[in-house]
Structure formats: C-alpha cells, structure tokens
Design an enzyme around this catalytic site. Structure first.
Site, PDB file in Angstrom:
ATOM      1  N   PRO A   2     -19.123   1.619  -0.988  1.00 11.78           N
ATOM      2  CA  PRO A   2     -18.379   1.763   0.254  1.00 11.78           C
ATOM      3  C   PRO A   2     -18.582   3.108   0.940  1.00 11.78           C
ATOM      4  CG  PRO A   2     -16.994   0.911  -1.512  1.00 11.78           C
ATOM      5  CD  PRO A   2     -18.258   1.373  -2.123  1.00 11.78           C
ATOM      6  N   GLU A   3     -19.098   3.054   2.128  1.00 10.46           N
ATOM      7  CA  GLU A   3     -19.151   4.205   3.017  1.00 10.46           C
ATOM      8  C   GLU A   3     -18.460   3.760   4.307  1.00 10.46           C
ATOM      9  OE1 GLU A   3     -23.147   5.780   3.313  1.00 10.46           O
ATOM     10  OE2 GLU A   3     -23.599   5.173   1.266  1.00 10.46           O
TER      11      GLU A   3
END
Length: 271
Positions: A2-3
């Site tokens: 997750p970014e």
DNA sequence: CTATAGACCTGACGGC
DNA sequence: TGCCGTCAGGTCTATA
C-alpha cells in the site's frame, strides 16, 4: 504494497460500507496492531461511534467519528480492510474486527502484523507529514524547493513522508524511470527541466495507479475482495532482467538505503 | 543535524 | 521432498 494509490482506493471503497453506520463492537485479535492507545481505550473509543466520513492523508486512512475524534489506520506492508457479512467467517490473518449495526463486519487482515490503528483527539498526528502530491498546491516549484533542501539521493528523499506524503518504494521507482532520473542522483542536483519532469511523472504514475485501483503485487486486496491492476502498467518495479520498454536494455535491481530499487541503467544514467 | 542499520513480521519463491 | 537464502517494503528506534 500500500502506497498512496492503494490507500486512496481502500479509503474510497471502504467508505460506502461504513458511512453513517454505528459501531456495535470491536475485537482486537492481535494487540500489537493498536498503538498509541491501550486496547481498552481503543475499543471503548470506537464503540457506539457513528462513522461520519473516511478520508486519506498520506498513507493513513482516517475514520471520522461522531464524537469528534478520529481513528487512523496504517496498512504498512500487508494490511487490508475487508468488508463482509457478519455471518461469514473472518479471513485468515485477521487482526481486528469491527462489527457494524448494519450487519457487516470490517476486518483488518494483516499477515505480517506491521499495520497499525489508533484513535487521536486532533490533527497533531499529521503535523510532520509533507504536502499531498496530488493537491493543486503541489506544483513543480514546490517540489523543486523541497528537493533542493536535501543532498541525499533522490530516491530515499522521495520516500521521506515529512517532505511529501504518500509516495512509496514502487511509485518512486516508476516516477524516476518516467522522468529518466537515476535513483542515486543527489536530490538537490537536478536541472529545472528535470524537476518539472519529475513532478509530472509523480502525478502521472499516482493518478494512473488510482485509476487502476492500486497494484496487487502481493497482499493488497480491496475492501470487496477485488484486486487492483496498476502493477500491469509498471515499467521497472519488480521487473529485474526484463527488457526496458523504451530502449530494450535489461532492467536492473540495486539496493538504495536498504530498499530494493528498480531502474533502466540506460534510460537513467548513473551520475 | 544526518546517515545508516536493525527491528518489526510472515509468506512466497528459487536453487540445490 | 525439504531446507535455506532472498525478497517483499513502511516506518520507528537506536547508534555512529
């Protein structure tokens, strides 16, 4: 992993499940997930609250509660929020379970236990976060002035959340490739043209990934169980040994400050 | 102050 | 088959 694009997708997709709903019960199965509150404070702080909104700041998911406080969720490496009917068995690696009055449960699935949740009273938690790279205030001039302050290599500088909030390892590599900048170039040593190119590349790779609902390259799953497909558009990330789309040279993996870093040695010449 | 290394965690995968 | 090393990458903390 997750970014910003993955967190944005999770935020937007969890919202319809929880908006306006009252939290009936909270169960913490892995206490390490809760940080900054005791588990009891966390559970009691959520119980009976109505979720009035869900937003994103950097890589944080922000649950707005009717009492005025907020619950922050950080997915770190492998965290996922999953919405299911309450009578369906929880997913594997379930760490926190939030039961809503609408008959749904929200699970925080997190195999590696890096993810964190906490309740905060105010916005202080965001004091140290840099600007949002997709907001209009984030101009090429802003990027240039931020990067000019740093002499360290450009790649780890882009990952510094106090400078810019939301860029992570994969999208840093993708943006640097698109802007044809080697990850080890000094952050303060680019030309004006390169700062502008990098600014455009950052916004382009992030927006394109949001449109593709994030990159499902390992554990990333959306709240409804679907995958994202942003990784199919990756030009360098996780593509060691493949041929560069632009010049045909074999892509490389190097280690920069302990992070795996993918690049095209020909398109992104070393300083 | 900056830079770097280690810690936190676990699973997938490749090589032998 | 089974074992071991590598890779994955966000961020906090400790150390130089």
């Amino acid at each position: 992993m997750p970014e910003l694009p993955e967190v944005e997708t999770v935020t937007n997709e969890i919202r319809p499940y929880v908006l306006g709903c009252r939290i009936k019960d909270v169960e913490v199965l892995w206490p390490g997930t809760v940080k900054g509150n005791t588990v009891t404070e966390f559970v009691n702080g959520l119980k009976d609250q109505i979720v009035t909104n869900v937003s994103r700041r950097g890589k944080f998911i922000v649950w707005h509660l009717s009492g005025g406080r907020r619950m922050l969720t950080h997915l770190k490496m492998t965290g996922a929020l999953i919405a299911q009917e309450a009578n369906v068995p929880p997913p594997p690696y379930n760490r926190v379970e939030i039961t809503l009055e609408n008959g749904l449960k929200i699970f925080f699935r997190d195999p590696r236990k890096f993810g964190r949740m906490r309740i905060i009273d105010h916005d202080k938690a965001f004091d140290e976060l840099g600007p949002e790279p997709l907001e209009p205030e984030f101009t090429a001039e802003v990027l240039e002035s931020l990067l000019k302050k740093r002499k360290s290599p450009i790649k780890p500088t882009l990952l510094d959340q106090t400078l810019i909030a939301g860029i992570g390892n994969m999208y840093a590599d993708e943006a640097l490739f698109e802007a044809k900048i080697h990850p080890l170039r000094a952050a303060d040593g680019l030309t004006s043209t390169e700062y502008r190119k990098l600014h455009k590349a950052i916004q382009h790779v992030l927006l394109a990934a949001i449109e593709s609902k994030g990159a499902s390259i390992s554990n990333y799953v959306r709240p409804g169980g679907e995958l994202g497909h942003a990784h199919f558009a990756f030009k360098v990330a996780h593509r060691r040994g493949e041929n560069c789309e632009r010049c045909g040279a074999p892509l490389e993996r190097i280690v920069v400050r302990g992070r795996g870093t993918y690049l095209c040695p020909k398109c992104q010449p070393h300083p």
